[in-house]
Design a protein around this motif. Sequence first.
Motif, PDB file in Angstrom:
ATOM      1  N   SER A  77       0.869  -1.181   0.000  1.00 58.40           N
ATOM      2  CA  SER A  77       0.000   0.000   0.000  1.00 58.40           C
ATOM      3  C   SER A  77       0.897   1.220   0.000  1.00 58.40           C
ATOM      4  O   SER A  77       2.129   1.110   0.060  1.00 58.40           O
ATOM      5  CB  SER A  77      -0.931  -0.005   1.227  1.00 58.40           C
ATOM      6  N   TRP A  78       0.278   2.375  -0.107  1.00 57.31           N
ATOM      7  CA  TRP A  78       1.085   3.605  -0.084  1.00 57.31           C
ATOM      8  C   TRP A  78       1.510   3.917   1.340  1.00 57.31           C
ATOM      9  O   TRP A  78       0.703   3.811   2.251  1.00 57.31           O
ATOM     10  CB  TRP A  78       0.267   4.768  -0.648  1.00 57.31           C
ATOM     11  N   MET A  82       5.573  -2.351  -1.965  1.00 61.83           N
ATOM     12  CA  MET A  82       5.851  -3.790  -1.915  1.00 61.83           C
ATOM     13  C   MET A  82       5.650  -4.365  -0.525  1.00 61.83           C
ATOM     14  O   MET A  82       6.025  -5.508  -0.256  1.00 61.83           O
ATOM     15  CB  MET A  82       7.292  -4.077  -2.392  1.00 61.83           C
ATOM     16  N   GLY A  83       5.067  -3.575   0.374  1.00 63.86           N
ATOM     17  CA  GLY A  83       4.825  -4.040   1.729  1.00 63.86           C
ATOM     18  C   GLY A  83       6.087  -4.033   2.565  1.00 63.86           C
ATOM     19  O   GLY A  83       7.132  -3.513   2.167  1.00 63.86           O
ATOM     20  N   THR A  84       6.009  -4.668   3.758  1.00 61.15           N
ATOM     21  CA  THR A  84       7.140  -4.773   4.674  1.00 61.15           C
ATOM     22  C   THR A  84       7.263  -6.214   5.146  1.00 61.15           C
ATOM     23  O   THR A  84       6.328  -7.010   5.041  1.00 61.15           O
ATOM     24  CB  THR A  84       6.972  -3.843   5.885  1.00 61.15           C
ATOM     25  N   ASP A  85       8.459  -6.572   5.686  1.00 59.12           N
ATOM     26  CA  ASP A  85       8.680  -7.937   6.177  1.00 59.12           C
ATOM     27  C   ASP A  85       8.387  -8.027   7.664  1.00 59.12           C
ATOM     28  O   ASP A  85       7.876  -7.074   8.276  1.00 59.12           O
ATOM     29  CB  ASP A  85      10.100  -8.387   5.849  1.00 59.12           C
ATOM     30  N   THR A  86       8.734  -9.135   8.282  1.00 60.00           N
ATOM     31  CA  THR A  86       8.406  -9.361   9.699  1.00 60.00           C
ATOM     32  C   THR A  86       9.187  -8.447  10.630  1.00 60.00           C
ATOM     33  O   THR A  86       8.799  -8.272  11.797  1.00 60.00           O
ATOM     34  CB  THR A  86       8.707 -10.821  10.063  1.00 60.00           C
ATOM     35  N   ASP A  90      11.271  -2.225   4.669  1.00 61.13           N
ATOM     36  CA  ASP A  90      10.522  -2.040   3.421  1.00 61.13           C
ATOM     37  C   ASP A  90      10.997  -3.078   2.404  1.00 61.13           C
ATOM     38  O   ASP A  90      12.202  -3.204   2.142  1.00 61.13           O
ATOM     39  CB  ASP A  90      10.731  -0.628   2.881  1.00 61.13           C
ATOM     40  N   THR A  91      10.074  -3.832   1.818  1.00 61.50           N
ATOM     41  CA  THR A  91      10.434  -4.916   0.909  1.00 61.50           C
ATOM     42  C   THR A  91      11.117  -4.405  -0.352  1.00 61.50           C
ATOM     43  O   THR A  91      12.021  -5.051  -0.892  1.00 61.50           O
ATOM     44  CB  THR A  91       9.180  -5.717   0.532  1.00 61.50           C
ATOM     45  N   SER A  92      10.710  -3.232  -0.845  1.00 58.58           N
ATOM     46  CA  SER A  92      11.329  -2.698  -2.058  1.00 58.58           C
ATOM     47  C   SER A  92      12.801  -2.394  -1.844  1.00 58.58           C
ATOM     48  O   SER A  92      13.637  -2.648  -2.728  1.00 58.58           O
ATOM     49  CB  SER A  92      10.592  -1.437  -2.515  1.00 58.58           C
TER      50      SER A  92
END
Length: 594
Positions: A77-78, A82-86, A90-92
Amino acid sequence: MREHPDPRRPAPQRQATRQATRQAPRHHLTPRRRLAPRRVIAVVLLALVIAYAVGWPLLAPPGWAATDYLRAGLAPSWPHLMGTDTLGHDTSVRVAQALQVSLAVAAGSAVAAAAIGVAVGAAASAGGARVDALLMRLTDAVAAVPHLLATVVVVALFRGSITALVLALALTHWPPVARIVRAETQKVMASGYVAASRVAGASPARLVRHHVLPAVAGQAGLAVVVMLPHAVWHESTLSFLGIGLPPEEASLGTLIALSRADLLLGRWWALAFPATALIVVTVAVALLAPAGRRRGRGGRGGSALQIHDDDEAGPSPEAMPSPTLPSTPALDIVGLTVSLPGPDGDPVRILDDLTLRVLPGRVLAGVGESGAGKSTLADACCGLLPPGAQVRGRVVLRGTVGHVPQSAAAAFTPTRHVSRQLAEALAAAGRVPDARRSVADLCLEVGLDPALADRYPHQLSGGQLRRAAIAVALATGPAVLVADEPTAGLDAGPALATLRLLRRLADERGIGVVVITHDLATLASAGTADEVAVLRAGRLCDLGPASRLLGEPDNPYTRELLAAALHTESPGAFGYTAVLDTAVLDAAVVSSSS
């Protein structure tokens, strides 16, 4: 000056020939071929991937790469697309960092594997039979071990080390490169242009630098491209198995390994985006590699390069002045006997007790039927006899020798411009004050437009390439010029022009010229030779002035040889009248009509 002018060419005509010159028209090269659409796609994809991997970690907000449990496990989401991990990364940003590591490991291992393969392949080809057998058995042994298994063993000993991972991948991927380089190196070392370079005085290091390395560079570059996706997948596999890079070191393999726990919680993005990056890199590199055999130049859409032959171009007025001619022979052959290994290993005598001499400014033509030993004589004069040759007698040269090989194309490396190879020959002779001007002078001396020297050998016509080969032979300032079948593959006009060029070089430079040919018709028409040596089964069958041997020979074999050569000429050519057997002619007509 020549002691006995050729009676068939008046002095005014020879002088006019020397002064006549015609500059060949200049031509523009064919525009560069555009990249194939799939190559364009590959380049764009790789550029985007590299820009993303290098630029996005620098442009992203600083806190996105840090641990933050308040934003752990966020769906795409904005502003985290790419979302986030545990851990709240930031996944990106993590994917970009992982791409940096994976691409660096893959590129390093691919380059190292190519370097090892080139070194082993070249050493196997140049080190002799024993070294070749040893290195090829080593190559077979390494290739027989499964790559992944061997990599696991090496990496397990140095767990978590990027250097160990690169070396492990390199040590398991070099055998295919070594085999390809070995085959290509053997082909190059056996080529005519390497032999010509040896005659010009090139050292082994110069041969490797100018001939071998350019020939294998393309294979090494292709090997790097082909090995990149393999190395990326092997690194990802090892990291996924937990024996590659540690979890805290972001790579595509570690991100995919860590996503197993996220998948149980429904966080699909933890696997989707690293896997997508891995697939994009693999596809981009695969598209960059060659897809197979290309269509020939004559196919649809291809543009042909039109080159007009300049074989009728006259000599340049800027030719070098004639030096003072020495009184001793330029080439003295005494009792030369050459035996070569036959199919069963026993020596076969090719030349038998041959004695000849060539004076400065004179042209000796060596003629005879196929298998008479003419080319072996040329090789013996130039020091190009093959290994295993048994030689007796003497070959005395009063200076250096220039060699014009039977195939003019074989005198040039196909991967470099003709001008650079002419400059290399000048450098080998120590004539490098102004290489570009010297190259132009050489081209003008042999009647070749200097602009044509800036092309590749395959872009020149047969006559132009023959003139360029003569220019290479002249670059070392030889005392003797040996031309092996200089009219082979040429039409009547270019063949005459080539022989008359050799005559002019003998007159103006004062060098001895040896012309090996079976084309007696063109030789008689050109009026080039001063003397003719007739070889038969390796022995000197006849020797005398060209005016006698090409006009009214006394030796029966010479008469038969000349009659056979002139049989296809028009009646009355060179003072002979062709007599046709009417019975044979009638039989041929009946046979063709039936």
